[in-house]
Design a protein around this motif. Structure first.
Motif, PDB file in Angstrom:
ATOM      1  N   TRP A  90       0.438  -9.166   2.155  1.00  0.00           N
ATOM      2  CA  TRP A  90       0.804 -10.411   1.324  1.00  0.00           C
ATOM      3  C   TRP A  90      -0.565 -11.102   0.827  1.00  0.00           C
ATOM      4  O   TRP A  90      -0.675 -11.947   0.424  1.00  0.00           O
ATOM      5  CB  TRP A  90       1.564 -11.298   2.531  1.00  0.00           C
ATOM      6  N   ALA A 133       0.352  -3.233  -2.617  1.00  0.00           N
ATOM      7  CA  ALA A 133       1.185  -2.433  -3.048  1.00  0.00           C
ATOM      8  C   ALA A 133       1.034  -2.095  -4.245  1.00  0.00           C
ATOM      9  O   ALA A 133       1.558  -1.175  -5.220  1.00  0.00           O
ATOM     10  CB  ALA A 133       2.642  -3.267  -3.057  1.00  0.00           C
TER      11      ALA A 133
ATOM     12  N   PRO B   5       5.495  -6.316  -7.224  1.00  0.00           N
ATOM     13  CA  PRO B   5       6.219  -5.557  -8.293  1.00  0.00           C
ATOM     14  C   PRO B   5       7.316  -5.879  -8.588  1.00  0.00           C
ATOM     15  O   PRO B   5       8.406  -6.132  -7.692  1.00  0.00           O
ATOM     16  CB  PRO B   5       6.052  -4.156  -7.597  1.00  0.00           C
ATOM     17  N   ARG B 271       5.180 -12.701  -1.671  1.00  0.00           N
ATOM     18  CA  ARG B 271       4.218 -11.925  -1.188  1.00  0.00           C
ATOM     19  C   ARG B 271       4.387 -11.618   0.267  1.00  0.00           C
ATOM     20  O   ARG B 271       3.721 -10.501   0.638  1.00  0.00           O
ATOM     21  CB  ARG B 271       2.732 -12.511  -1.317  1.00  0.00           C
ATOM     22  N   TYR B 272       5.132 -12.203   1.074  1.00  0.00           N
ATOM     23  CA  TYR B 272       5.500 -11.701   2.337  1.00  0.00           C
ATOM     24  C   TYR B 272       6.524 -10.504   2.230  1.00  0.00           C
ATOM     25  O   TYR B 272       6.790  -9.902   3.555  1.00  0.00           O
ATOM     26  CB  TYR B 272       5.778 -12.704   3.357  1.00  0.00           C
ATOM     27  N   SER B 274       6.993  -7.988   0.365  1.00  0.00           N
ATOM     28  CA  SER B 274       6.721  -6.596  -0.262  1.00  0.00           C
ATOM     29  C   SER B 274       6.336  -5.653   1.013  1.00  0.00           C
ATOM     30  O   SER B 274       5.704  -6.077   1.889  1.00  0.00           O
ATOM     31  CB  SER B 274       5.472  -6.660  -1.220  1.00  0.00           C
ATOM     32  N   PHE B 275       6.986  -4.320   0.578  1.00  0.00           N
ATOM     33  CA  PHE B 275       6.365  -3.341   1.674  1.00  0.00           C
ATOM     34  C   PHE B 275       5.503  -2.300   0.979  1.00  0.00           C
ATOM     35  O   PHE B 275       5.598  -2.078  -0.233  1.00  0.00           O
ATOM     36  CB  PHE B 275       7.530  -2.580   2.092  1.00  0.00           C
ATOM     37  N   VAL B 276       4.397  -1.792   1.625  1.00  0.00           N
ATOM     38  CA  VAL B 276       3.616  -0.761   1.070  1.00  0.00           C
ATOM     39  C   VAL B 276       4.191   0.241   1.621  1.00  0.00           C
ATOM     40  O   VAL B 276       3.852   0.775   2.903  1.00  0.00           O
ATOM     41  CB  VAL B 276       2.245  -1.173   1.643  1.00  0.00           C
TER      42      VAL B 276
END
Ligand SMILES: Nc1ncnc2c1ncn2[C@@H]1O[C@H](COP(=O)(O)OP(=O)(O)OP(=O)(O)O)[C@@H](O)[C@H]1O
Ligand SMILES: [Mg+2]
Lengths: 260, 279
Positions: A90, A133, B5, B271-272, B274-276
């Motif tokens: 984040w 990401a 994204p 923003r919290y 999203s997973f990478v």
């Protein structure tokens, strides 16, 4: 100076006890680049976790500058193989570096200069607004390196940081890492199971045996000039030597049979 | 700043087709499909109402709209809607807050979890509907009993999801922060809690749907206002038209509230969320 003396590690679980490490001794000088090399599951990560202070020893001692390692310390920063989960998704590239400065209580006035310095060192200064990401695997590793360097530790503990990268990117990361190592003089403990990677990076390679009761079977001084010429016959010789150390006994005896 | 994204990106980035080909932006395409879907539903409704059953059991669409207009115009619907919405909102917000706080603590403090988990595991099988009779005795048929019932339904769902999220905060992320110099409190507040946001949000969305489902029986059985009461009253008077107006209102309301919730999540929490993925 990082030192483990006669370290044992036993994992106790409901399914029984597992003797991961037995009698591991190793002394790493300041500014040295040491690779831990061994087959999967031999306890490389376990040893690194002990050095970091994430895991305690079951026997023996682990010390950093002659004081026992009992917990994680800002002098020794760990870099993880999966940068995606180690970074904070984040926060942007820049904010990830800032996070380290913030928790380390670096004075605020120094933040911008420090962030610039280390992002430039890993060539991420033009990607500072991107989120993890949106970075490639290699860029994420470089960000992890920048974030670690920014808090100015003495030791970098790296657990297969480039294992998931393609060969080309990995070679590039080797250049980046060696360059940073030369410039900053950090002590680096680098875990890998890639023999060529270990030979091209390390001052010394600690080869570990297959578990259970894994230990360091050989300490190899590379003693070759950097940048290393991987076509040097000495390299091939080292490669074969290490490979034979890593090949399980069973396999070796059957190979010997074939030769005859 | 939203920098996550965009899942729609592959569509908008699609190559332009030849100028003779029929093209359409993905947004207007989905609007068109949604419109078609609703149209089909209305046709089917009309068919069921006039051919298969009879207009008294299933009043036809136009009849329902004719009934709805004065109800909307007089403000009757709006009054019931806002009463029900306030009840849902109060119960949902307090239930979520309590669920998040206690869920986070249970996820972090092993002893607390081991002591409380068996109780929670038993109590969560008591749906809000099952709690109506006792809620009426405890709190009467006023607002408090509705708040309590919605709270009850929300609390356990959010709690369980939050605890799961806290447990799944990547150990590498916590350890990385630890060796950068973060103390236990910082690891908790700056790593563990933000890492569990996707789970908390999922829990809250499920709880929101459940709140909508449980407010109706609560109002049917124990209220003198709200959408559920409107349903109950209309049923007693055999006013199927008005029942249908109330049912439609619930559908539209749930849909709108979920949209608002999603927009909020996209704008504030993106923003919290999203997973990478691993490389
Ligand atoms: N928490 C744990 N509980 C029980 N056993 C464990 C635990 N952590 C590691 N082990 C065991 O200890 C041994 C060494 O694990 P470790 O992760 O250190 O291996 P490794 O050398 O890093 O392997 P790899 O190259 O695959 O990463 C393995 O056999 C593993 O099953
Ligand atoms: Mg490992």
């Amino acid at each position: 100076m990082l030192r483990v003396t006669d370290v044992c590690k036993v994992f106790e679980s409901a399914r029984g006890t597992y003797f991961a490490l037995d009698g591991v001794s190793l002394t790493i000088r300041d500014g040295e680049f040491v690779c831990l090399l061994g087959p999967s599951g031999c306890g490389k990560s376990t040893l690194l976790n002990i050095l970091a202070g994430f895991e305690s020893v079951s026997g023996g001692t682990a010390t950093f500058n002659n004081t026992a390692i009992t917990r994680a310390d800002r002098e020794r920063v760990m870099l993880f193989q999966d940068a995606g989960s180690a970074l904070l998704p984040w926060l942007s590239t820049e904010e990830n570096v800032r996070f380290g400065l913030r928790v380390r209580k670096v004075p605020k006035v120094d933040w911008p200069a420090t962030i610039d310095k280390y992002l430039r060192m890993v060539s991420l200064d033009s990607h500072r607004a991107k989120f993890p990401a949106e970075l490639s695997g290699g860029m994420r590793q470089r960000l992890q390196i920048a974030r670690a360097l920014a808090v100015e530790p003495k030791v970098l503990l790296m657990d297969e940081p480039f294992a998931a990268l393609d060969a080309l990117t990995r070679r590039h990361m080797h250049t980046v890492l060696l360059d940073i190592w030369r410039r900053t003089g950090k002590t680096i403990v680098f875990v890998t199971h890639d023999i060529a990677e270990a030979i091209s990076l390390a001052d010394r390679i600690a080869v570990m045996s297959t578990g259970p009761r894994s230990t360091i079977t050989r300490l190899i001084d590379i003693g070759l000039q950097r940048p290393r010429d991987m076509t040097n016959p000495k390299v091939a010789q080292l490669f074969n030597e290490i490979e034979s150390l890593l090949t399980p006994d069973v396999l070796r005896s059957s190979e010997r049979l074939e030769v005859h | 700043m939203v920098n996550v994204p965009d899942s729609r990106a592959p569509f908008s980035a699609a190559p332009l087709r030849g100028k003779h080909t029929w093209t359409m932006s993905p947004v207007s395409r989905s609007v068109l499909l949604a419109g078609a879907s609703i149209l089909i539903a209305f046709v089917a409704w009309q068919f069921l109402s006039t051919v298969l059953f009879n207009p008294f059991l299933i009043p036809p669409p136009l009849e329902v709209f004719r009934t709805a207009i004065p109800m909307v115009a007089s403000g009757e619907i709006l009054a019931d809607v806002s009463i029900s919405m306030v009840r849902v909102l109060v119960g949902f917000v307090t239930g979520s807050l309590a669920g998040i706080i206690i869920g986070v603590l249970l996820g972090r403090i092993r002893l607390l979890h081991d002591v409380l988990d068996p109780i929670i595991e038993l109590l969560r099988y008591l749906s809000p509907t099952a709690m109506i009779p006792i809620a009426v005795i405890w709190f009467g048929i006023g607002e408090l009993s509705k708040y309590f019932l919605i709270f009850w339904g929300t609390f356990f769902i959010v709690l369980i999801n939050t605890t799961a999220g806290v447990w799944r905060a990547p150990i590498a992320r916590q350890r990385a922060a630890e060796c950068l110099g973060a103390n236990r409190f910082q690891i908790f507040m700056l790593i563990v809690v933000p890492s569990s946001v996707p789970y908390i949000v999922t829990g809250m969305r499920v709880a929101m749907a459940s709140s909508f489902m449980s407010i109706i029986p609560a109002e049917i059985l124990a209220a003198d206002s709200g959408i559920g009461y409107l349903l109950q009253k209309s049923s007693m008077l055999l006013q199927t038209n008005r029942i249908f107006v109330a049912l439609l209102t619930i559908c539209v309301l749930g849909f709108i509230v979920d949209r608002i919730f999603r927009i909020f999540v996209d704008k504030v929490l993106a923003r919290y969320m999203s997973f990478v993925s691993q490389t």
